[in-house]
Scaffold this active site. Structure first.
Site, PDB file in Angstrom:
ATOM      1  N   PHE A 159       0.857  -1.185   0.000  1.00 58.56           N
ATOM      2  CA  PHE A 159       0.000   0.000   0.000  1.00 58.56           C
ATOM      3  C   PHE A 159       0.895   1.238   0.000  1.00 58.56           C
ATOM      4  O   PHE A 159       1.886   1.289   0.717  1.00 58.56           O
ATOM      5  CB  PHE A 159      -0.920  -0.011   1.224  1.00 58.56           C
ATOM      6  CG  PHE A 159      -2.068   0.945   1.111  1.00 58.56           C
ATOM      7  CD1 PHE A 159      -3.164   0.630   0.325  1.00 58.56           C
ATOM      8  CD2 PHE A 159      -2.042   2.154   1.769  1.00 58.56           C
ATOM      9  CE1 PHE A 159      -4.229   1.511   0.212  1.00 58.56           C
ATOM     10  CE2 PHE A 159      -3.093   3.039   1.667  1.00 58.56           C
ATOM     11  CZ  PHE A 159      -4.193   2.722   0.883  1.00 58.56           C
ATOM     12  N   ARG A 172      10.204  12.256   3.022  1.00 54.19           N
ATOM     13  CA  ARG A 172      10.882  11.303   3.907  1.00 54.19           C
ATOM     14  C   ARG A 172      11.291  10.018   3.184  1.00 54.19           C
ATOM     15  O   ARG A 172      11.879   9.132   3.787  1.00 54.19           O
ATOM     16  CB  ARG A 172       9.977  10.988   5.094  1.00 54.19           C
ATOM     17  CG  ARG A 172       9.886  12.162   6.050  1.00 54.19           C
ATOM     18  CD  ARG A 172       8.646  12.133   6.923  1.00 54.19           C
ATOM     19  NE  ARG A 172       8.629  13.261   7.842  1.00 54.19           N
ATOM     20  CZ  ARG A 172       8.301  14.508   7.509  1.00 54.19           C
ATOM     21  NH1 ARG A 172       7.956  14.799   6.266  1.00 54.19           N
ATOM     22  NH2 ARG A 172       8.317  15.479   8.402  1.00 54.19           N
ATOM     23  N   ALA A 193       4.084   3.134   4.680  1.00 48.67           N
ATOM     24  CA  ALA A 193       3.666   4.538   4.678  1.00 48.67           C
ATOM     25  C   ALA A 193       2.171   4.607   4.974  1.00 48.67           C
ATOM     26  O   ALA A 193       1.362   4.087   4.211  1.00 48.67           O
ATOM     27  CB  ALA A 193       3.974   5.191   3.335  1.00 48.67           C
ATOM     28  N   ALA A 237       0.435  -1.740   6.004  1.00 46.96           N
ATOM     29  CA  ALA A 237       1.158  -1.618   7.270  1.00 46.96           C
ATOM     30  C   ALA A 237       0.474  -2.393   8.394  1.00 46.96           C
ATOM     31  O   ALA A 237       1.142  -2.957   9.259  1.00 46.96           O
ATOM     32  CB  ALA A 237       1.293  -0.143   7.647  1.00 46.96           C
ATOM     33  N   TYR A 238      -0.838  -2.438   8.383  1.00 47.87           N
ATOM     34  CA  TYR A 238      -1.577  -3.109   9.452  1.00 47.87           C
ATOM     35  C   TYR A 238      -1.207  -4.587   9.558  1.00 47.87           C
ATOM     36  O   TYR A 238      -1.225  -5.162  10.644  1.00 47.87           O
ATOM     37  CB  TYR A 238      -3.085  -2.945   9.213  1.00 47.87           C
ATOM     38  CG  TYR A 238      -3.928  -3.349  10.385  1.00 47.87           C
ATOM     39  CD1 TYR A 238      -4.155  -2.469  11.436  1.00 47.87           C
ATOM     40  CD2 TYR A 238      -4.500  -4.616  10.452  1.00 47.87           C
ATOM     41  CE1 TYR A 238      -4.933  -2.834  12.524  1.00 47.87           C
ATOM     42  CE2 TYR A 238      -5.280  -4.990  11.534  1.00 47.87           C
ATOM     43  CZ  TYR A 238      -5.492  -4.097  12.568  1.00 47.87           C
ATOM     44  OH  TYR A 238      -6.261  -4.466  13.638  1.00 47.87           O
ATOM     45  N   GLU A 239      -0.843  -5.191   8.446  1.00 45.32           N
ATOM     46  CA  GLU A 239      -0.498  -6.618   8.425  1.00 45.32           C
ATOM     47  C   GLU A 239       0.939  -6.895   8.861  1.00 45.32           C
ATOM     48  O   GLU A 239       1.335  -8.050   9.022  1.00 45.32           O
ATOM     49  CB  GLU A 239      -0.730  -7.188   7.021  1.00 45.32           C
ATOM     50  CG  GLU A 239      -2.189  -7.263   6.612  1.00 45.32           C
ATOM     51  CD  GLU A 239      -2.819  -5.928   6.233  1.00 45.32           C
ATOM     52  OE1 GLU A 239      -4.041  -5.782   6.434  1.00 45.32           O
ATOM     53  OE2 GLU A 239      -2.096  -5.022   5.757  1.00 45.32           O
ATOM     54  N   THR A 277     -10.570  10.457   7.300  1.00 44.57           N
ATOM     55  CA  THR A 277     -11.290   9.653   8.293  1.00 44.57           C
ATOM     56  C   THR A 277     -10.333   9.249   9.408  1.00 44.57           C
ATOM     57  O   THR A 277      -9.117   9.375   9.270  1.00 44.57           O
ATOM     58  CB  THR A 277     -11.863   8.369   7.649  1.00 44.57           C
ATOM     59  OG1 THR A 277     -10.777   7.511   7.290  1.00 44.57           O
ATOM     60  CG2 THR A 277     -12.695   8.690   6.417  1.00 44.57           C
ATOM     61  N   HIS A 308      -9.325   6.418  10.149  1.00 47.13           N
ATOM     62  CA  HIS A 308      -8.622   5.185   9.789  1.00 47.13           C
ATOM     63  C   HIS A 308      -7.116   5.301  10.030  1.00 47.13           C
ATOM     64  O   HIS A 308      -6.474   4.377  10.538  1.00 47.13           O
ATOM     65  CB  HIS A 308      -8.917   4.847   8.319  1.00 47.13           C
ATOM     66  CG  HIS A 308      -8.349   3.549   7.874  1.00 47.13           C
ATOM     67  ND1 HIS A 308      -7.236   3.460   7.071  1.00 47.13           N
ATOM     68  CD2 HIS A 308      -8.735   2.282   8.128  1.00 47.13           C
ATOM     69  CE1 HIS A 308      -6.965   2.196   6.846  1.00 47.13           C
ATOM     70  NE2 HIS A 308      -7.853   1.455   7.470  1.00 47.13           N
TER      71      HIS A 308
END
Length: 154
Positions: free
Chosen positions: A23, A128, A81, A57-59, A87, A89
């Site tokens: 992502f 970055r 990233a 990233a959540y995984e 929202t 999220h």
């Protein structure tokens, strides 16, 4: 006499897993290249580096845990990233990935490096990932090198 313990910045024979989020890949590809560049500049050979891609990233914490527990890697670098949108999220993902990565490192004793950008805008992420603010993937790799060597001395 006071004894100072510091990690050196040499890859030696250590093995590194680079866990990269797909992502926001236009950013994470740059982080990946920065990390590989840093590791190779400090002596790592291609066979010491393994890149694993995850959806987002959540995984990362689950796969980082699997990699750290495998015994095949001296450090795991998490590169992603998370960019703020309209929202909440962003807040959930950023909080959970940072907590998860830290927990894996504490649970396994393997350095699991947080190289996940959490920015308010795409522009900040681009800065970055290799422009104005350097490359945080490169920085994450330098942290991994130092932590691996430091743990060997303690």
């Amino acid at each position: 006499m006071i004894r100072h313990i510091e990690g050196s910045l040499q890859a030696g024979e250590h093995r590194f897993a680079l866990l990269v989020s797909r992502f926001n890949s236009f950013i994470t590809q740059q982080l990946e290249q920065g990390a590989i560049d840093a590791l190779r500049r400090h002596g790592a050979k291609e066979e010491q580096l393994h890149v694993v891609h995850v959806p987002g990233a959540y995984e990362m914490p689950l796969i980082a845990q699997k990699l750290a527990r495998s015994g095949n890697y001296d450090a795991v670098l998490c590169l992603g990233a998370v960019i703020r949108g309209g929202t909440p999220h962003f807040d959930y993902v950023a909080a959970e990935v940072s907590k998860g990565v830290a927990q894996v490192s504490m649970d396994t004793g393997v350095p699991v490096i947080f190289g996940v950008l959490t920015t308010d805008s795409i522009e900040q992420a681009i800065e970055r990932a290799g422009t104005k603010a350097g490359n945080k993937g490169f920085d994450a790799a330098m942290t991994a090198l130092e932590m691996v060597q430091l743990l060997r001395q303690i």
